[in-house]
Enzyme design. Structure first.
Site, PDB file in Angstrom:
ATOM      1  N   TYR A 560       0.730  -1.176   0.020  1.00  0.00           N
ATOM      2  CA  TYR A 560       0.126  -0.015   0.088  1.00  0.00           C
ATOM      3  C   TYR A 560       0.861   1.225   0.042  1.00  0.00           C
ATOM      4  CZ  TYR A 560      -4.471   2.499   0.807  1.00  0.00           C
ATOM      5  OH  TYR A 560      -5.267   3.520   0.608  1.00  0.00           O
ATOM      6  N   TYR A 564       3.185   5.471  -2.731  1.00  0.00           N
ATOM      7  CA  TYR A 564       3.816   6.792  -2.249  1.00  0.00           C
ATOM      8  C   TYR A 564       5.104   6.949  -2.116  1.00  0.00           C
ATOM      9  CZ  TYR A 564      -1.288   6.901  -1.132  1.00  0.00           C
ATOM     10  OH  TYR A 564      -2.677   7.143  -1.315  1.00  0.00           O
TER      11      TYR A 564
END
Length: 865
Positions: A560, A564
């Site tokens: 996840y 980023y």
């Protein structure tokens, strides 16, 4: 016309058609016929060139005479009539502009835009011209009134906030007027301005000293007062002086004043280079904030950061690469390392940086699985007063001229307050001030712990009542402002700082915690995230705070957060994904994000709640050094004597960050870690005379002594130039590329020999004449032509080994004799070091090196590096 005349004319036409010389001649008409062109010749071309030159010379003389006439005769100082004419012309233009602006208010806005500096007016005028070309007068006028005019008003407010009263006072000094137009300056202008500022600080120091140093009896406190006066001048320029917090006056000072920091601080405040770095950083930040004020940093213009800042970052990266390629590292033994290879092998390499971060996040995930913790993903955004531009590219009416740095400081302060609320209150062992317990007492005003009540002598009412549930107590503590984490809530994870399309900072946090503490931590974090400007949110707190529980069925926490991490470093693996905010590829946005973080000095990644990563790097470095020294020994041979420390070293060497955390003591404060980073004071002084701090190695509180991981000291020197190669490139036919690709005959012959040795029976084209080569090339197939083109492009580069200057025996003897005359040993080791481009310290910060067949001595390395 009779029949006979017609027959005669027909016969004449037939004769003219049969013989061209017998046809009728064309009448002469100079107005309709083109002039005959003389045949071209060398003489006619030369005459034409001479005529063109004469014409150009005549035009130049006329223009020069007009300039001379206007300069010395038709000017305001010499000709009063001309002065009156110029004044009347200016007055008429001003009246015309005033009339136009009175009937058309849009002209006022255009005049204000034109009066702005180039970096503001040029992009705005391009957008204004685009709207003007659409042919929609109402939309054009509305754009000027609703977008451009508010932007100019915000620009004036930003300039007023940047130029403080003390800053304007400093600009009133002679020679420092350029401070008022600092965002408009170039690098050369900022360098000149920094020299003037440094000179002003020198005069302030001389005025502050006075007769202070006339005697030898000078007290350290008097020197500090002199430093205070120079530091006060520095503070007026919104620049914090070096070592200001340690040297400034404090009412309740616990430690003695470090007077040894005063010389280095003064040397920096008197240095033009130091001021150039400060002023240039200030100039870039102010310029960027002005561009944000006029909505030139947004998804509609340039996302995250201005295009000018991205261009500057590219140029800075290019210069850095050139610097790395032209320098090398040399140690005391004369060993050299290419600096570019060293930089690419360090954490400065984006690939290595990304891999290390992913390994750390994976270690946190394994720790959470072992402990049974849950993972929660949080997103925290600043209030609307920090955002300069809306999503549609128009100015935000609630923006308060807040900078990008201020938005980052807001999030840092909010996070610090939240973590402070999570720490347990010392001395509390009850419910709301310690770990939650179901043994409590009930006061008339609420719930409190017995220990706190006894200390404050509060009246206790011991009653046998039914105790509330843990959930009820948690919710009560949060609403009462107790920040229930007084119960000692623990969490760990990583946070990522990202920019919005207008450059405002927002955070993404991947946090691991106990499942029973998830609701309490989330509620507490939401409270701190939305406590400022709460009224603008209403019942929907989503724009300011979002939380999402990671579901292992959908994906792991590492997968996840990987997106980023990658899009904020180099965009690896994200070329096909499009950003929802900017509409561009995430890989292309990585360059803009890096330029944004570098310009505003925003820390993009931060781990918390885990052991430091610097000790992890030093352990991996120590393991590599030990492996090279052991040689043929078994891999399981312990490196450190203590088995606990050796287990930590083995975990770091294996790259398992989870095992490294477990061996360090799991999730405990840093003061309980078994291995920490050791530092030492640098032996060589800096350019300002003080000694900095550098990494020494590692140390442990359970054993004595330190372990050095940086025993070899390296010096950065410029690569020496090979004299023979430099002389070979100075001929008239020297190639403009790095490698000489001409002539190709030798290269092709060598390739043909290699092919024939391998059994290749292709035709040798180098032995053909022009006709045979022409026939052979036209008879080749497309495949053979492609192979031939590839062979012609193939040029093997010449690889040069470690460089060493070549000198004769007589020159070597002279070098040894000169070294001995200067007090050196003149050994073979020293001679070899100098010939390889190294240097030898000669005292007083100077170094001696060998160049152009002679010894030279200067402070080159001290000044530059």
């Amino acid at each position: 016309m009779s029949h006979a005349d017609m027959s005669d004319s027909s016969g004449f036409n037939e004769a003219a058609a049969a013989f061209s010389w017998n046809g009728p001649k064309k009448a002469i008409n100079p107005y309709l016929d083109p002039a005959e062109v003389a045949p071209f010749s060398a003489l006619s071309n030369l005459i034409t060139l001479y005529a063109a030159d004469n014409e150009q010379e005549q035009l130049r003389r006329e223009e020069l005479s007009e300039q001379v006439w206007e300069r010395y005769f038709f000017n305001e100082s010499r000709d009063p009539v001309q002065r009156e004419m110029e004044q009347d012309k200016l007055i008429s233009r001003a009246k015309l502009a005033h009339e136009q602006q009175r009937f058309n208010p849009d002209m006022v806005i255009l005049a204000d835009v034109s009066a702005q500096p180039t970096h503001i007016s040029k992009p705005l005028m391009q957008r204004i011209e685009y709207f003007s070309s659409l042919g929609r007068p109402k939309a054009y006028s509305r754009y000027l009134r609703e977008t451009i005019k508010p932007c100019l008003e915000r620009l004036d407010c930003v300039r007023d906030s940047q130029l403080s009263a003390s800053f304007r006072f400093m600009a009133s000094h002679q020679g420092l007027e350029g401070l008022l137009i600092l965002p408009e300056m170039s690098q050369d202008q900022v360098k000149r301005l920094s020299t003037l500022v440094a000179a002003h600080m020198s005069m302030c120091l001389e005025a502050a000293c006075g007769d202070l140093y006339a005697t030898d009896d000078v007290k350290p406190e008097e020197i500090r007062k002199t430093w205070e006066k120079v530091a006060a001048e520095t503070l007026r320029l919104d620049v914090i002086p070096p070592a200001f917090e340690k040297l400034r006056r404090k009412r309740n000072r616990r430690k003695p004043v470090p007077y040894e920091l005063i010389p280095g601080s003064l040397a920096r405040m008197l240095c033009a280079d130091w001021w150039y770095r400060k002023l240039w950083k200030m100039r870039c930040e102010w310029r960027e904030e002005q561009l944000r004020a006029v909505c030139l940093v947004s998804k509609k213009a340039s996302p995250y950061v201005s295009y000018e800042a991205v261009t500057h970052k590219r140029e800075q990266r290019r210069k850095s690469l050139e610097f790395f390629r032209s320098h090398e590292l040399v140690n005391e033994d004369g060993d050299t390392l290419d600096m570019e290879d060293v930089v690419n092998a360090s954490s400065s390499n984006p690939a290595h940086r990304r891999n290390e971060m992913m390994a750390c996040v994976k270690g946190l995930e394994l720790i959470a699985e072992m402990r049974g913790d849950c993972a929660v993903f949080y997103t925290i955004t600043c209030p609307s007063r920090f955002h300069s531009t809306l999503n549609n590219g128009r100015p935000n009416p609630t923006w308060t001229n807040a900078t990008v740095r201020q938005s980052s400081d807001y999030l840092v302060g909010m996070f610090a307050a939240f973590r402070k609320a999570m720490q347990p209150k010392p001395g509390c062992a009850g419910m709301a001030c310690g770990w939650l317990s179901r043994t409590m007492t009930v006061l008339c005003t609420g719930i409190s712990c017995v220990s706190c009540a006894k200390k404050t002598a509060a009246p206790l009412l011991h009653c046998c009542v039914s105790l509330p549930s843990v959930k009820t107590v948690r919710n009560w503590a949060i609403t009462r402002g107790h920040a229930l984490s007084l119960s000692g809530l623990r969490w760990y994870g990583v946070r990522v700082a990202e920019p919005h399309h207008d450059g405002t900072v927002h955070w993404h946090l991947m946090c691991f915690m106990r499942k029973k503490d998830r609701r309490a931590i989330t509620a507490l974090l939401r409270k701190f995230a939305i406590r400022e400007d709460r009224e603008e949110l209403g019942n929907n707190t989503g724009p300011r705070f979002k939380s999402e529980l990671i579901n292992p069925r959908k994906g792991t926490p590492t997968s996840y957060i990987a997106k980023y991490i990658s899009k904020n470093i180099d965009g690896r693996g994200l070329a096909g994904e499009i950003s929802k905010e900017t509409g561009k590829s995430l890989r292309d946005n990585a360059e803009y994000v890096n330029a944004w973080a570098s310009l505003h000095r925003v820390q993009q990644f931060r781990f918390f709640g885990i052991p430091g990563r610097q000790a992890y790097r030093e352990l991996r470095l120590l393991a590599g050094q030990a492996a090279r020294q052991q040689g043929d020994k078994k891999a399981s041979t312990p490196i450190l004597d203590d088995p606990r420390l050796d287990a930590i070293l083995a975990a770091a060497d294996a790259g398992c960050f989870a095992t490294y955390i477990m061996k360090q003591g799991v999730l405990v404060p840093r003061k309980y870690h078994l291995i920490r980073t050791a530092y030492e004071i640098n032996e060589e002084p800096t350019a300002y005379g003080d000694h900095g701090i550098r990494i020494y190695g590692i140390w442990s509180p359970i054993v004595q002594g330190k372990i050095c991981t940086h025993a070899m000291k390296w010096k950065m020197v410029r690569k020496a130039v090979d004299v023979q190669e430099a002389a070979a490139d100075q001929g008239a036919c020297a190639p403009w590329t790095r490698g000489n690709n001409c002539p190709l005959a030798e290269n092709l012959n060598q390739q043909e020999k290699d092919k024939s040795a391998d059994g290749d029976t292709r035709t040798d084209i180098t032995r053909m004449d022009d006709k045979e080569l022409h026939d052979h090339l036209h008879s080749m197939s497309k495949k053979e032509r492609r192979e031939l083109a590839a062979r012609l492009r193939l040029v093997k580069p010449i690889r040069r080994k470690d460089y060493k200057q070549r000198i004769t025996d007589h020159q070597r003897q002279q070098l040894v004799y000169e070294l001995k005359s200067r007090g050196f040993d003149g050994s073979e080791k020293e001679v070899d070091l100098l010939l390889r481009g190294g240097s030898i310290p000669s005292g007083a910060g100077l170094r001696i090196f060998y160049r152009n067949q002679r010894l030279q001595e200067d402070d080159k390395w001290r000044n530059l590096y």
